[in-house]
Design an enzyme around this catalytic site. Structure first.
Site: not given
Length: 531
Positions: A98, A194, A309-310
């Site tokens: 990431d 990201d 994860h969000d």
């Protein structure tokens, strides 16, 4: 040599804090991930997207990086990361790192130097203003933070501890390129980038996403780093649409392999704010998914996902997390998604059907986004009950609960106290039980991954939306020169009648999520036929 291996791959996202703890401190770590590689190989995945493991104060759980070339002590060491990459290769699993390139932590040495003033060479690594404007942070409040001794404001589109980098500074870009090449030299299999659509921001013009120089910046990034490597790159682009996605994922390889777009994720909210809940209309979901399937053909590449994860747990959000339909609806969602063209992503625990974890008080929330929203809206007069309902439905902690490996205390995740409370249903909803049941959701995912490797039509075939005469029933046809499939799913909780506008009399039954066949579509039923 570049092979585009990712077109036929299935990726698995790991949120390291919550995957597997190897040393009993309650926090997942790299050695824990390495120990679970045989499990992931059994599932059949090709690569792991690893949420950030870099050194970080953990204000935003690792998305605030203080050293891009070192590992956070709670996750292990750089040697542990190198071991994970090497062991992954032995299992045929690549590591996708990431990358957080829009901002750093305020504890990064660059920012600490920047605070020394405009004469410091690092000052211009960040975005400064003499006066704030109306830009707001994604985590509530102004996007500008005043620094008294400088009499200036720095930009932070996220937490106040996440100052935005200045991508107009050539030295910033050089530092980032060197860092990416550092990881490429270590043998990583690619990168997830990201909020990459924010790096071209023009804050003076109130432009955050899709700035005028964005695609030039991405092309330059590509050419200086991963463009010449056989890796996968996926950009997180909340502003993506089917037009600019063709730029991001241009088949000429000038930018990324693909992007995460979120149009389907925005359908169960009122207006622009995810906390304002609205019921999902399955027909709207099908329309959005069909649009992306048809408009990118030959011009781009789709990423396919329900959760990460969000986002909250997919079954709780799009299916039914009651005991009666948890696995059935989970299988329906898996089948609908994995027959689509593109590259699917499985989020940890999705393959066993993990569900949301409701909280009774804001003190139980860990996520900075949920806590900030709650404080802001309580002050604005919202009721505690309504806010907790929103957090329990959409809060990021839902996905961040530790993976439930077994029924034992700590759920097989840790021998210590977990950093975030584990769902009490781990006593029966766990990997151990899933592996012991040949009809479990795990084996549905395993079967779907196997089908994607057997039939190229699934990943790269053509898509045709079919009408079923019922807004709860979604259907489509996937085909290439060798194979044809018809997928029919019931997104509703009740029995549904349907009339397909396509003759499937010469198709054979191929796959389903119920143990037997029926003349009607039962709740969350999924049927697949093959010609």
């Amino acid at each position: 040599m570049k092979t585009d291996w990712w077109k036929n791959a299935v990726l698995y996202q790991i949120y390291p804090r919550s995957f597997q703890d190897s040393n009993g401190d309650g926090i997942g770590d790299l050695k824990g991930i390495t120990s679970r590689l045989p499990y992931l190989a059994k599932l059949g995945i090709d690569a792991i997207w690893l949420s950030p493991v870099y050194k970080s104060p953990m204000d935003d759980n690792g998305y605030d990086i203080s050293d891009y070339e070192d590992i956070a002590p709670e996750f292990g060491t750089l040697a542990d990361m190198e071991e994970l990459i090497a062991e992954g290769h032995k299992h045929g699993i690549k590591m996708v790192m990431d990358l957080v390139l829009n901002h750093t932590s305020d504890e990064h040495p660059w920012f600490q130097e920047a605070l020394k003033g405009p004469d410091n060479p690092y000052h211009d690594y960040y975005v400064w203003a003499d006066e704030p404007n109306e830009l707001t942070s994604a985590f509530s409040g102004s996007a500008w933070e005043y620094v008294p001794h400088l009499n200036k404001y720095y930009l932070h589109l996220f937490s106040v501890k996440q100052p935005d980098l200045n991508w107009k500074n050539p030295k910033v870009k050089e530092e980032i390129y060197d860092m990416i090449n550092f990881w490429l030299d270590k043998g990583v299999g690619g990168f997830r980038l990201d909020v990459i659509d924010l790096i071209g921001k023009e804050p003076d013009q109130l432009i955050t996403a899709d700035g005028p120089e964005l695609h030039n910046l991405i092309k330059e990034l590509n050419q200086a780093t991963f463009g010449s490597h056989d890796v996968v790159t996926v950009g997180e682009t909340w502003s993506a649409n089917t037009d600019n996605a063709k730029l991001y994922s241009n088949p000429d390889g000038s930018e990324f392999s693909m992007v995460f777009q979120f149009e389907h994720i925005l359908l169960d909210q009122k207006g622009p704010d995810k906390w304002d809940l609205a019921p999902l209309k399955p027909a709207d979901l099908h329309a959005v998914m069909s649009k992306w399937q048809t408009e990118l053909v030959g011009k781009g590449w789709n990423s396919l996902f329900w959760d990460n994860h969000d986002l909250p747990r997919a079954i709780s959000r799009f299916g039914d997390d009651s005991s009666a339909y948890r696995e059935i609806s989970g299988k329906m969602l898996a089948i609908y998604l994995h027959f689509l063209s593109g590259t699917p992503y499985i989020y940890q625990g999705e393959e066993i059907g993990m569900v949301n974890y409701p909280i009774a008080d804001i003190s139980e929330a860990d996520d900075i986004e949920s806590r900030n929203m709650y404080a802001e809206r309580i002050a604005a007069g919202y009721s505690k009950e309504d806010l907790l309902r929103s957090i329990n439905t959409k809060g990021r902690d839902n996905a961040r609960r530790p993976v439930q490996w077994s029924s034992e205390p700590g759920a097989g995740f840790t021998t210590g106290t977990p950093w975030l409370a584990i769902h009490e249903n781990h006593s029966w909803l766990n990997v151990e039980n899933a592996l012991a049941d040949e009809h479990s959701l795990f084996y549905t995912y395993q079967e779907l991954i196997r089908h994607r490797k057997t039939y190229p039509c699934l990943a790269q075939g053509q898509y045709e939306r079919l009408e079923a005469g019922n807004p709860q029933v979604l259907a489509y046809r996937k085909f290439d020169e060798n194979d044809e499939f018809i997928v029919i799913v019931n997104f509703g909780k009740g029995d549904q009648a349907y009339q397909l506008d396509y003759d499937i009399s010469d198709y054979e039954f191929f796959m389903q999520n119920y143990a037997d066949q029926s003349t009607k579509l039962r709740p969350y039923e999924a049927l697949v036929f093959k010609k």
